[in-house]
Design an enzyme around this catalytic site. Structure first.
Site, PDB file in Angstrom:
ATOM      1  N   LEU A   1      55.286  -8.801 121.491  1.00 19.69           N
ATOM      2  CA  LEU A   1      56.463  -8.073 121.967  1.00 19.69           C
ATOM      3  C   LEU A   1      56.041  -7.344 123.236  1.00 19.69           C
ATOM      4  O   LEU A   1      55.090  -6.568 123.232  1.00 19.69           O
ATOM      5  CB  LEU A   1      56.948  -7.061 120.921  1.00 19.69           C
ATOM      6  CG  LEU A   1      57.997  -6.061 121.425  1.00 19.69           C
ATOM      7  CD1 LEU A   1      59.291  -6.757 121.836  1.00 19.69           C
ATOM      8  CD2 LEU A   1      58.298  -5.021 120.340  1.00 19.69           C
ATOM      9  N   GLU A   2      56.755  -7.650 124.321  1.00 16.87           N
ATOM     10  CA  GLU A   2      56.485  -6.954 125.572  1.00 16.87           C
ATOM     11  C   GLU A   2      57.467  -5.786 125.614  1.00 16.87           C
ATOM     12  O   GLU A   2      58.682  -5.984 125.687  1.00 16.87           O
ATOM     13  CB  GLU A   2      56.727  -7.932 126.726  1.00 16.87           C
ATOM     14  CG  GLU A   2      56.091  -7.539 128.013  1.00 16.87           C
ATOM     15  CD  GLU A   2      56.279  -8.621 129.095  1.00 16.87           C
ATOM     16  OE1 GLU A   2      57.171  -9.483 128.958  1.00 16.87           O
ATOM     17  OE2 GLU A   2      55.548  -8.581 130.082  1.00 16.87           O
ATOM     18  N   LEU A   3      56.937  -4.593 125.540  1.00 17.00           N
ATOM     19  CA  LEU A   3      57.783  -3.409 125.481  1.00 17.00           C
ATOM     20  C   LEU A   3      57.852  -2.793 126.869  1.00 17.00           C
ATOM     21  O   LEU A   3      56.832  -2.344 127.410  1.00 17.00           O
ATOM     22  CB  LEU A   3      57.194  -2.408 124.479  1.00 17.00           C
ATOM     23  CG  LEU A   3      57.892  -1.071 124.355  1.00 17.00           C
ATOM     24  CD1 LEU A   3      59.318  -1.236 123.847  1.00 17.00           C
ATOM     25  CD2 LEU A   3      57.117  -0.162 123.409  1.00 17.00           C
TER      26      LEU A   3
END
Ligand code: 3HC
Length: 704
Positions: free
Chosen positions: A455-457
């Site tokens: 997950l790229e936050l």
């Protein structure tokens, strides 16, 4: 400090209980070896002891295998082999002793942990989702080296044994029983009593040691031609999968083959000799580093921080359904969409996902029911009102995303965090006009969501730290590895992917063929080449992304290639319509063929760049260079995040450790020189990032 407690119970049964009170899981360490030698081996000669039961005091792990944290310090292959050899001999001593040994496996029995169980004569497993069994050594670039390559195939058969060892696949109790890996499945509460009773029955001859169930093939395996047929096929598959990049699978096959030809003892010695060598390989170093880095990243936010109590997903398409499905079980989830058909499809997808998890025994039927009961869908946006986390997963269109954000803000309370799922749109731009821009973050999931671990936050400048923390905690609760990135065009993963994909078009122009380009990057270790990848994404989508990002970085990237636009006009949309850089036969989409018509879209195609090494360099260094730009601009916080993000999000070859490790391995001097040569020949977009140039001058590297 690993501890073993031995307790005698009725009937001369010794309970051997593993516990490392200082660690969350039991692992095999030199301490444990000493404890095995001092406390367990003597029991074999103790006349009071008639049988043994091995179990763990940990709530959810039996033994997680060798202590991987120690691998990083190991620098002497001989010492590694010596320690491993001592373990292996202890386990052989146990296996060969006449007293019955029973393993009571509750929780993970992996690597050396499973090898301890395999050295027992009867294996019980609990029917709990935490009980997983496997030999994942190959995923760390090493091989099972405490008897695993011999005892696993002898229990489950050659073909299954090879599959488990060559892929690192893990199985749960029901499946393990089916394939003969365990002898009985029991409840976690009943496992100890049953293990004691099995041990007693084996001691008194009321129960016989189970003989391995042999498939026909395993009965014929002594015949040289059968053996060479099975192993020959396995070698071919390994070569196709690894393209020679990973040495461990071939070493596993070597041990299995040797065991069949020369006997188990010879093969055990080969296992021992091989592990020392393999652990020193750059492949193993990178894989071990990745394991430890991703573990490290789990503690990047305070563990135990409340993630979300009620979550809403707005947009019930493929991504929305995927996000909802990985959230179930953490908290109640409501999916909102204006289309009832979309909601129906979404429910179907969630149901199928839960059924898949139940089949894989990752959830019990009761848990499956419970999760399903916490899932709802609605067309009415007011029903998301109680959510404290809203993930929006509507189309990648700025105006639509802004509209949805405004509507959601009408409904939710002051504690709600809003995560927009996008791979390319600026989060601050989406948040323009929002009432609470401080609560808006980007949550870039990868498709298929249930499989992709990253997950790229995206944390825009105006986002409140608590909101970013909350989104991160939730991503981690979903089982994702989370990298925090800055809100710059393309964030991190899309940004480093795009110049790499565009570069493939320039190489086509310079004369390389479709097979040469994709083949070079598959040889480099990517699962698919850049052209096939664009087909997967969709040529129209790739064209749009290239255009959008290309505009933002036009100064450095220079003008893009208009081939993608021309492909869209010519209705070459990629895999979805069966025509892209490849053609895909309607029925057998896997048998794609390079599309010869594509070359006509390059009227100025030259004869030229065909050297695979040059293709590999040009493409991979383009990605490495963009990654360095991201680090230079603080888009990512560290080379660690950049490497983990590229491997987990884009399939950058894990054995290379990621773009920053790859840069260090090649040497920054080499990179600067190769990129400067490319820049001289083909233009300034190849100029090495200032950070690389500076570090090279200062003699620094990204790691160490
Ligand atoms: N060595 C060292 N530490 C380990 C470990 C191992 N084998 N397995 C787990 N840990 C640590 C983790 O780093 C983490 O530590 P932290 O809390 O300090 O960050 C802690 O144990 C808990 O792990 P997870 O957060 O991953 O907990 P989960 O419950 O999600 O998963 C697990 C547990 C299934 C055991 C998972 O950690 C796992 O898959 N571990 C790797 C197992 C493995 O690959 N074993 C093979 C080793 S090689 C071998 O055995 C060689 C032999 O053949 C000689």
């Amino acid at each position: 400090m690993n501890e073993i407690t031995v307790t005698m119970v009725d009937g001369g049964i010794a309970l051997v209980i593993f516990d490392d009170p200082e660690r969350p899981v039991n692992t095999m360490t030199p301490d444990l070896l000493i404890a095995m030698e001092n406390q367990v081996v003597p029991l074999m000669d103790d006349p009071e002891v008639k049988g043994l039961v091995f179990l763990s005091a940990k709530p959810d792990t039996f033994i997680a295998g060798a202590d991987i944290k120690l691998f990083i310090e190991a620098d002497d292959p001989k010492l590694v082999s010596e320690i491993d050899g001592a373990y292996s001999r202890v386990l052989s001593r146990l296996f060969e002793n006449p007293k019955p040994l029973v393993a009571a496996v509750h929780g993970a029995a992996l690597g050396g942990g499973l090898e301890i169980a395999l050295a027992c004569h009867y294996i019980l497993a609990s029917d709990h989702p935490a009980t997983v069994l496997g030999l994942p050594e190959v995923t760390l670039g090493i091989l099972p080296a405490a008897g695993g390559t011999q005892r696993l195939p002898r229990r489950v058969g050659l073909v299954r044994g090879l599959d488990m060892m060559l892929t690192g696949r893990r199985v749960r109790a029901g499946r393990a029983l089916k394939i003969g890996l365990v002898d009985e499945v029991v409840t976690p509460e009943g496992i100890l009593e049953r293990a004691k009773s099995v041990a007693g029955d084996l001691v008194h001859g009321r129960l016989k040691r189970p003989a391995p169930r042999k498939a026909l093939l395993d009965r014929l395996i002594g015949l040289p031609f059968v053996r060479s047929m099975v192993l020959g096929k396995a070698r071919k598959t390994v070569r196709q999968r690894t393209r020679g990049n990973y040495p461990a699978p071939m070493r596993i096959l070597e041990c299995v083959d040797l065991g069949l030809q020369k006997g188990v003892d010879a093969a055990l010695e080969r296992e021992i000799a091989s592990i020392g060598d393999l652990m020193m390989t750059p492949q193993s170093r990178s894989l071990v580093w990745l394991f430890l880095a991703t573990q490290d990243m789990k503690s990047d936010t305070a563990k135990g921080r409340p993630a979300s109590e009620r979550m809403a997903v707005v947009g019930g398409g493929l991504m929305g359904a995927g996000i909802a499905s990985v959230s179930l079980g953490r908290c109640p989830v409501v999916v909102q969409d204006i289309s009832s058909e979309a909601l129906e499809r979404c429910s179907g997808q969630i149901k199928a996902g839960l059924a898949r998890q139940a089949r894989a025994e990752a959830v019990t039927p009761e848990e499956q029911e419970r999760r399903w009961s916490t899932f709802t869908t609605t067309r009415d946006l007011s029903e998301i009102a109680g959510a404290d986390l809203v993930v929006e997963a509507v189309f990648e269109e700025l105006s639509l995303k802004r509209k949805v954000l405004a509507e959601v803000e009408e409904q939710v309370g002051p504690e709600a965090v809003y995560g927009t799922n996008t791979s390319v749109l600026g989060i601050s731009e989406i948040a323009i006009g929002a009432r609470h821009p401080e609560r808006v973050v980007g949550m870039h999931y990868f498709s298929p969501v249930h499989k992709m671990p990253l997950l790229e936050l995206v944390a825009p400048e105006q986002a409140a730290p608590w909101a970013v923390d909350k989104a991160q905690a939730f991503g981690q609760a979903q089982g994702k590895t989370v990298i925090r990135v800055k809100d710059r065009p393309g964030f991190y993963t899309t940004r480093i992917l795009m110049p790499y994909l565009r570069e493939a078009l320039f190489l086509l122009e310079r004369g390389a063929t479709i097979e040469e380009i994709d083949g070079a990057m598959k040889d480099f270790g990517f699962p698919t080449g850049p052209l096939a990848r664009m087909d997967e994404v969709g040529i129209d989508v790739a064209a749009q992304m290239s255009r959008d990002l290309g505009e933002k970085y036009s100064q450095r990237w220079g003008p893009g290639h208009d081939t993608l636009e021309r492909m869209v006009k010519a209705n070459f949309l990629g895999r979805k319509n069966g025509r892209g850089f490849y053609t895909y036969p309607a029925k057998k989409k896997k048998q794609k063929k390079p599309n010869q018509e594509i070359y006509s879209l390059f009227p100025e195609r030259q004869a030229g760049t065909r050297d695979p090494a040059l293709l590999r360099d040009t493409l991979s260094l383009t990605m490495v260079n963009e990654a360095a730009h991201c680090l230079q601009e603080d888009v990512i916080a560290s080379p660690r995040d950049g490497d983990v993000g590229a491997v987990l999000g884009l399939g950058f070859p894990p054995f290379r450790g990621g773009p920053f490790h790859h840069a260090d391995d090649l040497g920054l001097e080499t990179i600067v020189s190769r990129m400067e040569t490319l820049a001289e020949q083909h233009g300034p977009r190849y100029a090495p990032a200032q950070m690389i140039v500076d570090m090279e001058r200062q003699g620094r590297t990204f790691f160490v």
